[in-house]
Design a protein around this motif. Structure first.
Motif, PDB file in Angstrom:
ATOM      1  N   THR A 186       0.831  -1.207   0.000  1.00 45.21           N
ATOM      2  CA  THR A 186       0.000   0.000   0.000  1.00 45.21           C
ATOM      3  C   THR A 186       0.874   1.268   0.000  1.00 45.21           C
ATOM      4  OG1 THR A 186      -0.174   0.001   2.424  1.00 45.21           O
ATOM      5  CG2 THR A 186      -1.876  -1.174   1.196  1.00 45.21           C
ATOM      6  N   ALA A 194      -4.261   1.215  -1.178  1.00 47.82           N
ATOM      7  CA  ALA A 194      -3.198   1.464  -2.154  1.00 47.82           C
ATOM      8  C   ALA A 194      -3.602   2.569  -3.133  1.00 47.82           C
ATOM      9  CB  ALA A 194      -2.862   0.186  -2.904  1.00 47.82           C
ATOM     10  N   ILE A 195      -4.875   2.593  -3.530  1.00 47.81           N
ATOM     11  CA  ILE A 195      -5.349   3.626  -4.461  1.00 47.81           C
ATOM     12  C   ILE A 195      -5.251   5.009  -3.807  1.00 47.81           C
ATOM     13  CG2 ILE A 195      -7.376   4.517  -5.683  1.00 47.81           C
ATOM     14  CD1 ILE A 195      -8.237   1.593  -6.100  1.00 47.81           C
ATOM     15  N   LEU A 226      -6.501  -2.935  -1.426  1.00 45.66           N
ATOM     16  CA  LEU A 226      -6.438  -2.306  -2.743  1.00 45.66           C
ATOM     17  C   LEU A 226      -6.900  -0.855  -2.674  1.00 45.66           C
ATOM     18  CD1 LEU A 226      -5.837  -2.521  -5.739  1.00 45.66           C
ATOM     19  CD2 LEU A 226      -8.185  -3.366  -6.093  1.00 45.66           C
TER      20      LEU A 226
END
Length: 497
Positions: free
Chosen positions: A310, A365-366, A362
């Motif tokens: 991340t 991480a974005i 996810l």
């Protein structure tokens, strides 16, 4: 009148690609130091002992780096870039060499101070050299290359550190920088030529001493404030010393012939705003890098590798945006490019605020990626506009002042956000502690280890995770607030350079 310049004849002889390569090696050596040492610290502590001194391995390096960055920037304006950068690289390499021979945690901390003393010269002077040898329309692209070095080091550092510790020895974590530093030293020595005007130098030694005293005591207060009571005698005494030294520093700068910090550069609106935004984004950066892995590991119950992923997303977004910013600066200008970066910071912060435990890594991480894009667009824009705004003899200190403000933001953010998390988590645990259990803030450490987490009662895990979620949500709200402040400041830029 310029005190130093690159003559046309010398400029023709400059081997700019070789100088750029040497500078990128120096930047990589400096940048990878943080991530590679973090990975090796468990093995180092296991070998040397002294766990109570763990944080000072990082704090000592941070303190010396922050204290010296402004001084090196000013000295490079007086003495030239080449001797100051070579001195910094040499001291850094000596410190790195000694770190590998440390026999105790105390020795290691002393050697890390030496490393930090040299490292303070690398980033500001290296960036300033780029401003010297490249024209305005080239700087954005090349500064993007330098920014990409930080992203690459963030990705490579943990993996390289893990391989060295697992298969060889933790000493190589420090020694791996030595060949890079030597190559960089040789490249700068042979290819960078400056025409220094011979005249008597009036170096502001008193100003440098007062600045060192003020910054070092301030950093000590911020670093140790979470360990000592903020109302304790040591903290109050250090804070008073920092304030008094800073007041004396200002008075000295007003009377010095060649002040260590020419305050008139802050009267330039673009520099003032760039430095203020670097302070706020410094707080954001430490909030993300320090606490996002805690959320992913402790609340989402994912592995350290996934938590690292991340953060890697930010390290990918940053250099990509830095390289793109070169073209954007030429097409849409400095202000518009900076505002795009400010928007990206807000988007990334909003994603983190809305993130739920069940969302998965996810989404984390974005959010991290968007923050990285924002950092890349703004930081590159700032360096380019600062170096364009000031003359040669102030380019070093102007560049260093921007990097110092980001370092200060990191340190302030670590103290502020760490205090907020501990207060919120302690309050939640006190109100929801399951009957018959002894749950403290330190119990939360067990959430970060899958084996220890499984040994905890389900009721305790639930309380800890809920408390951690609430605490980290508050931190991300603060990060969002700083991103909004950053954007508002960026709108105050009047010149779309």
């Amino acid at each position: 009148m310029k005190t130093a310049s690159l003559s046309k004849k010398q400029d023709e002889k400059l081997k700019r690609p070789f100088i750029l390569l040497a500078i990128m090696l120096a930047m990589f050596m400096n940048a990878i130091e943080g991530t590679i040492v973090s990975t090796a610290m468990p093995a180092i502590v296991s070998d040397l002992g002294g766990f109570s001194l763990y944080s000072w391995v990082f704090s000592g390096y941070l303190l010396m780096n922050a204290v010296t960055v402004l001084i090196y920037g000013k000295l490079s304006d007086i003495l030239g870039r080449k001797p100051v950068l070579l001195f910094g690289i040499a001291i850094f390499l000596i410190g790195s060499f000694l770190c590998g021979f440390a026999n105790s945690m105390t020795e290691l901390i002393i050697y890390r101070f030496i490393q930090g003393f040299g490292a303070g010269a690398v980033a500001p002077v290296a960036s300033t050299i780029i401003g010297d040898i490249y024209k305005n329309d080239e700087r954005a692209r090349v500064q993007g290359y330098l920014s990409s070095v930080w992203g690459i080091s963030a990705v490579m550092g943990p993996a390289l550190g893990g391989l060295l510790v697992e298969n060889l020895t933790w000493k190589l974590v420090f020694w791996v920088n030595i060949p890079l530093g030597i190559l960089s030293f040789i490249g700068i020595w042979f290819f960078l030529h400056e025409n220094i005007e011979k005249k008597k130098r009036d170096i502001d030694y008193l100003g440098a001493s007062l600045l060192t005293l003020s910054i070092s005591t301030l950093m000590l207060v911020l670093v140790e404030g979470g360990n000592w009571s903020w109302a304790s005698a040591p903290i109050i005494s250090l804070a008073l010393v920092a304030l008094l030294a800073f007041i004396l520093f200002i008075l000295q700068e007003k009377r010095a012939a060649e002040p260590m910090m020419p305050f008139e550069i802050w009267q330039e609106r673009s520099i003032l705003i760039a430095n203020l935004v670097s302070l706020t984004t410094g707080v954001m950066m430490i909030g993300l890098s320090s606490f996002l892995p805690t959320f992913v590991q402790g609340v989402m119950e994912r592995s350290p590798t996934v938590a690292g992923f991340t953060l890697t997303a930010m390290s990918i977004g940053w250099p990509i945006a830095s390289m793109v910013s070169g073209r954007l600066l030429m097409k849409i200008g400095f202000k518009s490019t900076s505002l795009l970066g400010g928007c990206s910071l807000i988007i990334g912060s909003l994603i983190l605020v809305w993130m739920k435990p069940e969302a998965g890594p996810l989404l984390a991480a974005i959010g991290s990626f968007f923050v990285g894009v924002g950092m890349g667009l703004t930081s590159t824009s700032f360096i380019v506009v600062i170096q364009k705004t000031v003359s040669w003899e102030r380019r070093g200190i102007a560049t260093a002042s921007n990097m110092f403000m980001r370092n200060l933001g990191n340190t302030v953010g670590a103290a502020l956000l760490g205090g907020v998390m501990n207060t919120k988590l302690h309050s939640y645990i006190s109100e929801h502690e399951p009957a018959g259990t002894e749950v403290t803030i330190d119990t939360a450490n067990k959430l970060l280890n899958s084996e220890e987490r499984e040994m905890l009662p389900d009721t305790v895990v639930k309380v800890l995770q809920e408390g951690l979620t609430l605490s980290l949500h508050t931190i991300y709200l603060i990060v969002l607030a700083f991103s909004i402040v950053s954007f508002i400041l960026l709108t105050r830029l009047t010149k779309n350079k």
